[in-house]
Design a protein around this motif. Structure first.
Motif, PDB file in Angstrom:
ATOM      1  N   LYS A   9      36.443  49.182  43.171  1.00 26.18           N
ATOM      2  CA  LYS A   9      35.484  49.285  44.265  1.00 26.18           C
ATOM      3  C   LYS A   9      35.743  48.176  45.276  1.00 26.18           C
ATOM      4  O   LYS A   9      36.241  47.105  44.932  1.00 26.18           O
ATOM      5  CB  LYS A   9      34.060  49.181  43.726  1.00 26.18           C
ATOM      6  N   ARG A  10      35.392  48.442  46.507  1.00 25.42           N
ATOM      7  CA  ARG A  10      35.667  47.471  47.569  1.00 25.42           C
ATOM      8  C   ARG A  10      34.930  46.151  47.363  1.00 25.42           C
ATOM      9  O   ARG A  10      35.464  45.098  47.677  1.00 25.42           O
ATOM     10  CB  ARG A  10      35.353  48.067  48.938  1.00 25.42           C
ATOM     11  N   ARG A  11      33.703  46.201  46.840  1.00 25.28           N
ATOM     12  CA  ARG A  11      32.987  44.944  46.573  1.00 25.28           C
ATOM     13  C   ARG A  11      33.750  44.111  45.559  1.00 25.28           C
ATOM     14  O   ARG A  11      33.912  42.907  45.729  1.00 25.28           O
ATOM     15  CB  ARG A  11      31.567  45.236  46.071  1.00 25.28           C
ATOM     16  N   SER A  12      34.246  44.759  44.510  1.00 26.94           N
ATOM     17  CA  SER A  12      35.041  44.035  43.505  1.00 26.94           C
ATOM     18  C   SER A  12      36.314  43.463  44.128  1.00 26.94           C
ATOM     19  O   SER A  12      36.715  42.344  43.813  1.00 26.94           O
ATOM     20  CB  SER A  12      35.423  44.963  42.357  1.00 26.94           C
ATOM     21  N   ALA A  13      36.936  44.224  45.017  1.00 24.32           N
ATOM     22  CA  ALA A  13      38.142  43.744  45.692  1.00 24.32           C
ATOM     23  C   ALA A  13      37.828  42.509  46.537  1.00 24.32           C
ATOM     24  O   ALA A  13      38.598  41.539  46.541  1.00 24.32           O
ATOM     25  CB  ALA A  13      38.738  44.845  46.566  1.00 24.32           C
ATOM     26  N   ARG A  14      36.690  42.527  47.225  1.00 21.05           N
ATOM     27  CA  ARG A  14      36.292  41.362  48.023  1.00 21.05           C
ATOM     28  C   ARG A  14      36.047  40.149  47.123  1.00 21.05           C
ATOM     29  O   ARG A  14      36.423  39.027  47.461  1.00 21.05           O
ATOM     30  CB  ARG A  14      35.049  41.683  48.843  1.00 21.05           C
ATOM     31  N   GLU A  15      35.412  40.371  46.000  1.00 20.98           N
ATOM     32  CA  GLU A  15      35.143  39.269  45.066  1.00 20.98           C
ATOM     33  C   GLU A  15      36.445  38.707  44.494  1.00 20.98           C
ATOM     34  O   GLU A  15      36.600  37.486  44.385  1.00 20.98           O
ATOM     35  CB  GLU A  15      34.212  39.742  43.951  1.00 20.98           C
ATOM     36  N   LYS A  16      37.382  39.573  44.153  1.00 17.95           N
ATOM     37  CA  LYS A  16      38.675  39.118  43.635  1.00 17.95           C
ATOM     38  C   LYS A  16      39.450  38.372  44.728  1.00 17.95           C
ATOM     39  O   LYS A  16      40.102  37.358  44.458  1.00 17.95           O
ATOM     40  CB  LYS A  16      39.512  40.291  43.109  1.00 17.95           C
ATOM     41  N   ALA A  17      39.387  38.869  45.955  1.00 20.42           N
ATOM     42  CA  ALA A  17      40.052  38.180  47.069  1.00 20.42           C
ATOM     43  C   ALA A  17      39.452  36.787  47.256  1.00 20.42           C
ATOM     44  O   ALA A  17      40.182  35.808  47.470  1.00 20.42           O
ATOM     45  CB  ALA A  17      39.939  38.995  48.355  1.00 20.42           C
ATOM     46  N   LEU A  18      38.135  36.688  47.172  1.00 18.18           N
ATOM     47  CA  LEU A  18      37.462  35.390  47.281  1.00 18.18           C
ATOM     48  C   LEU A  18      37.943  34.445  46.182  1.00 18.18           C
ATOM     49  O   LEU A  18      38.280  33.286  46.446  1.00 18.18           O
ATOM     50  CB  LEU A  18      35.942  35.569  47.198  1.00 18.18           C
ATOM     51  N   GLN A  19      37.999  34.937  44.960  1.00 19.52           N
ATOM     52  CA  GLN A  19      38.439  34.099  43.843  1.00 19.52           C
ATOM     53  C   GLN A  19      39.879  33.635  44.038  1.00 19.52           C
ATOM     54  O   GLN A  19      40.205  32.472  43.772  1.00 19.52           O
ATOM     55  CB  GLN A  19      38.287  34.864  42.528  1.00 19.52           C
ATOM     56  N   ALA A  20      40.731  34.511  44.525  1.00 15.96           N
ATOM     57  CA  ALA A  20      42.129  34.144  44.756  1.00 15.96           C
ATOM     58  C   ALA A  20      42.244  33.123  45.889  1.00 15.96           C
ATOM     59  O   ALA A  20      42.979  32.139  45.773  1.00 15.96           O
ATOM     60  CB  ALA A  20      42.968  35.389  45.059  1.00 15.96           C
ATOM     61  N   LEU A  21      41.512  33.338  46.979  1.00 12.56           N
ATOM     62  CA  LEU A  21      41.556  32.393  48.099  1.00 12.56           C
ATOM     63  C   LEU A  21      41.014  31.024  47.683  1.00 12.56           C
ATOM     64  O   LEU A  21      41.547  29.986  48.089  1.00 12.56           O
ATOM     65  CB  LEU A  21      40.758  32.935  49.289  1.00 12.56           C
ATOM     66  N   PHE A  22      39.973  31.025  46.884  1.00 11.91           N
ATOM     67  CA  PHE A  22      39.411  29.774  46.380  1.00 11.91           C
ATOM     68  C   PHE A  22      40.467  29.040  45.537  1.00 11.91           C
ATOM     69  O   PHE A  22      40.668  27.834  45.681  1.00 11.91           O
ATOM     70  CB  PHE A  22      38.156  30.070  45.548  1.00 11.91           C
ATOM     71  N   GLN A  23      41.147  29.778  44.695  1.00 12.95           N
ATOM     72  CA  GLN A  23      42.190  29.190  43.854  1.00 12.95           C
ATOM     73  C   GLN A  23      43.323  28.618  44.712  1.00 12.95           C
ATOM     74  O   GLN A  23      43.842  27.532  44.425  1.00 12.95           O
ATOM     75  CB  GLN A  23      42.722  30.256  42.898  1.00 12.95           C
ATOM     76  N   ILE A  24      43.694  29.326  45.765  1.00 19.28           N
ATOM     77  CA  ILE A  24      44.735  28.844  46.676  1.00 19.28           C
ATOM     78  C   ILE A  24      44.295  27.527  47.307  1.00 19.28           C
ATOM     79  O   ILE A  24      45.062  26.568  47.367  1.00 19.28           O
ATOM     80  CB  ILE A  24      45.054  29.906  47.752  1.00 19.28           C
ATOM     81  N   ASP A  25      43.044  27.459  47.752  1.00 22.83           N
ATOM     82  CA  ASP A  25      42.522  26.232  48.364  1.00 22.83           C
ATOM     83  C   ASP A  25      42.466  25.069  47.379  1.00 22.83           C
ATOM     84  O   ASP A  25      42.787  23.938  47.720  1.00 22.83           O
ATOM     85  CB  ASP A  25      41.103  26.459  48.903  1.00 22.83           C
ATOM     86  N   MET A  26      42.014  25.346  46.175  1.00 19.72           N
ATOM     87  CA  MET A  26      41.763  24.268  45.225  1.00 19.72           C
ATOM     88  C   MET A  26      43.027  23.795  44.505  1.00 19.72           C
ATOM     89  O   MET A  26      43.147  22.613  44.205  1.00 19.72           O
ATOM     90  CB  MET A  26      40.702  24.698  44.200  1.00 19.72           C
ATOM     91  N   SER A  27      43.945  24.695  44.235  1.00 16.17           N
ATOM     92  CA  SER A  27      45.113  24.297  43.436  1.00 16.17           C
ATOM     93  C   SER A  27      46.435  24.408  44.190  1.00 16.17           C
ATOM     94  O   SER A  27      47.475  24.036  43.655  1.00 16.17           O
ATOM     95  CB  SER A  27      45.189  25.142  42.169  1.00 16.17           C
TER      96      SER A  27
END
Length: 134
Positions: free
Chosen positions: A2-20
């Motif tokens: 679902k698109r909401r899940s895709a947005r949440e996964k994108a957020l998690q990936a972007l957060f990981q990119i920023d933090m690590s």
């Protein structure tokens, strides 16, 4: 997915990119685990990463008495995804904003939703104004 899940996964990936400092492909693999990838998720993640500098400039223009460096990383990355959807995708603007607010309710704090709504609404208004001039 679902698109909401895709947005949440994108957020998690972007957060990981920023933090690590992870690479986008590595971050995507990490957040998906064994789940199959999704074209909407890939578009959000890789499109946001590719256009990050321009997206951050757009967000910065609409911050009052704040700098982009002071934003919580979760809020910043929700804004990045929302701005990407507003500027680079065919997702209807109100859907992009509403989805960003819903993701903020899950991952942000009590003030995240109204803050994100305000910034994305300004970006949407600016985009609408430019389209009317054409």
């Amino acid at each position: 997915m679902k698109r909401r899940s895709a947005r949440e996964k994108a957020l998690q990936a972007l957060f990981q990119i920023d933090m690590s400092g992870a690479d986008a492909h590595e971050a995507l693999h990490h957040v998906l685990g064994e789940q199959p990838t999704d074209s909407f998720l890939e578009d959000l993640l890789f499109g946001t990463v590719k256009n990050r500098e321009e997206i951050d400039q757009e967000i910065s223009k609409h911050l009052e008495r704040w700098s982009i460096d002071r934003l919580a990383k979760v809020d910043l990355n929700i804004l990045r995804i929302g701005t990407y959807e507003l500027k680079y995708s065919d997702v209807p603007p109100n859907v992009a904003i509403n989805e960003a607010i819903e993701v903020a309710k899950t991952f942000g704090d009590d003030k995240s939703g109204p803050f994100i709504n305000g910034i994305l609404s300004k970006i949407k208004g600016e985009k609408s104004g430019r389209e009317e001039l054409k």
